[in-house]
Scaffold this motif. Structure first.
Motif, PDB file in Angstrom:
ATOM      1  N   LEU A 159       3.136 -24.371 -27.388  1.00 51.14           N
ATOM      2  CA  LEU A 159       2.236 -23.917 -28.705  1.00 51.14           C
ATOM      3  C   LEU A 159       2.126 -23.543 -29.950  1.00 51.14           C
ATOM      4  O   LEU A 159       3.607 -22.958 -29.816  1.00 51.14           O
ATOM      5  N   ALA A 170      -8.863 -13.054 -23.606  1.00 48.81           N
ATOM      6  CA  ALA A 170     -10.179 -13.482 -24.816  1.00 48.81           C
ATOM      7  C   ALA A 170     -11.355 -13.046 -24.864  1.00 48.81           C
ATOM      8  O   ALA A 170     -11.394 -11.637 -23.845  1.00 48.81           O
ATOM      9  N   ILE A 267      -4.925 -15.552 -23.182  1.00 48.71           N
ATOM     10  CA  ILE A 267      -4.806 -16.464 -23.831  1.00 48.71           C
ATOM     11  C   ILE A 267      -4.002 -16.117 -24.917  1.00 48.71           C
ATOM     12  O   ILE A 267      -3.419 -15.387 -25.463  1.00 48.71           O
ATOM     13  N   PHE A 269      -3.573 -18.213 -28.981  1.00 49.74           N
ATOM     14  CA  PHE A 269      -3.990 -19.416 -29.544  1.00 49.74           C
ATOM     15  C   PHE A 269      -3.248 -19.393 -31.069  1.00 49.74           C
ATOM     16  O   PHE A 269      -2.372 -18.245 -31.358  1.00 49.74           O
ATOM     17  N   GLU A 274      -9.394 -20.112 -31.690  1.00 55.41           N
ATOM     18  CA  GLU A 274      -9.444 -19.905 -30.300  1.00 55.41           C
ATOM     19  C   GLU A 274      -9.794 -21.225 -29.647  1.00 55.41           C
ATOM     20  O   GLU A 274      -9.696 -21.075 -27.730  1.00 55.41           O
ATOM     21  N   ALA A 277      -7.189 -23.462 -27.216  1.00 53.90           N
ATOM     22  CA  ALA A 277      -5.913 -22.132 -26.515  1.00 53.90           C
ATOM     23  C   ALA A 277      -4.878 -22.727 -25.409  1.00 53.90           C
ATOM     24  O   ALA A 277      -4.943 -22.926 -24.764  1.00 53.90           O
ATOM     25  N   GLU A 279      -3.866 -20.997 -21.515  1.00 54.07           N
ATOM     26  CA  GLU A 279      -4.471 -20.008 -20.634  1.00 54.07           C
ATOM     27  C   GLU A 279      -3.078 -19.949 -19.293  1.00 54.07           C
ATOM     28  O   GLU A 279      -2.420 -20.463 -19.210  1.00 54.07           O
TER      29      GLU A 279
END
Length: 299
Positions: A159, A170, A267, A269, A274, A277, A279
């Motif tokens: 990411l 979350a 998560i 992000f 969001e 994201a 996981e």
């Protein structure tokens, strides 16, 4: 034979368009707002300014260039090409939204609402486009290389973000994990908190800055082009099995913050999105640090 540049106009649906889509007509949207003491005209005028800006920038694209448009919600499905010139027409946050999908393409930020937007990333006005765009690919054009942050999980999920990455549960509920620094001899601390934020110098104008101010500004915030990140643990909870010793710090160069999940599901992000994201489940480890890629922002 090389391809002609392609102008990719990135924009987002306006508040006015969202209201009309939800309520069906302008009149029904106006009635809905008036019942709450609001006037639709202010929102409609911002919509008109955005549309005028898009039209002006579109008209300024050189005739020899190809062009296309992409809406913010479609960014994760859009394929950017090496010859693209990305023109973001909107708010500062829209530049951050597109940054993680790029691989060195120049980005021009056009501010559709000067005075309402900070203008940190959308540094130009629609009227600047006619003179600016033809020169974007020239070597003499000034480009800022902005640092980005990346998170890489042990299952290869990756990411990227321009402002900050959030690691936690979350819904921002209690997250349980073990936190450590990769170059700190394996020392880790079990924590329970509402998540960890790791941000760049660009992010230091947003979410990261608000946390930094609450902590009294003890750390020096990085500059946008500086290869240094800052991180903060949000609302760490002390208990017999969780600590609060490591709640803030910095990552320079190749330094990595490591987080090993001890919850059912966490998560990660970036830049507040969001819906896009990574996981993470029990026992997984994610490493966060300075990203090798940079955002190339014109001007």
């Amino acid at each position: 034979m090389s391809l002609a540049p392609r102008a990719v106009l990135v924009h987002r649906t306006t508040e006015y368009e969202e209201l009309v889509a939800r309520h069906g007509t302008h009149g029904q949207a106006a009635f809905f707002l008036s019942s709450r003491g609001r006037d639709i005209e202010e929102i409609a005028e911002r919509h008109r300014r955005t549309r005028r800006a898009l039209a002006e920038v579109t008209a300024a694209i050189p005739l020899t260039w190809r062009q296309t448009r992409v809406e913010r919600t479609d960014l994760d499905r859009f394929l950017f090409a090496p010859e693209d010139v990305v023109i973001v027409v909107g708010q500062d946050g829209l530049v951050a939204n597109v940054a993680k999908y790029l691989a060195g393409q120049p980005v021009v930020g056009i501010d559709t609402d000067p005075g309402r937007n900070p203008g940190v990333l959308v540094r130009h006005r629609p009227g600047d486009a006619a003179a600016l765009l033809p020169s974007v690919l020239a070597s003499a054009t000034g480009v800022s290389e902005l640092t980005m942050v990346e998170a890489v999980a042990d299952d290869t999920q990756r990411l990227l973000a321009l402002n900050e990455i959030y690691l936690g549960a979350a819904g921002h509920q209690t997250a349980r994990y073990r936190l450590g620094l990769e170059d700190d001899g394996g020392v880790v601390e079990a924590q329970a908190s509402s998540g960890v934020l790791i941000g760049t110098g660009t992010g230091a104008t947003g979410w990261i800055r608000s946390v930094w101010q609450e902590r009294g500004g003890g750390l020096r915030l990085p500059g946008p082009a500086e290869e240094r990140l800052v991180w903060f643990v949000r609302e760490a909870w002390p208990s017999p099995v969780t600590g609060t010793s490591w709640v803030a710090g910095e990552l320079a160069g190749g330094g990595r913050l490591t987080l090993t999940v001890e919850s059912e599901r966490l998560i990660a992000f970036g830049d507040g999105i969001e819906g896009d994201a990574v996981e993470l489940t029990w026992g997984q480890t994610v490493r966060v640090g300075v990203c090798g890629e940079r955002l190339r922002l014109v001007g």
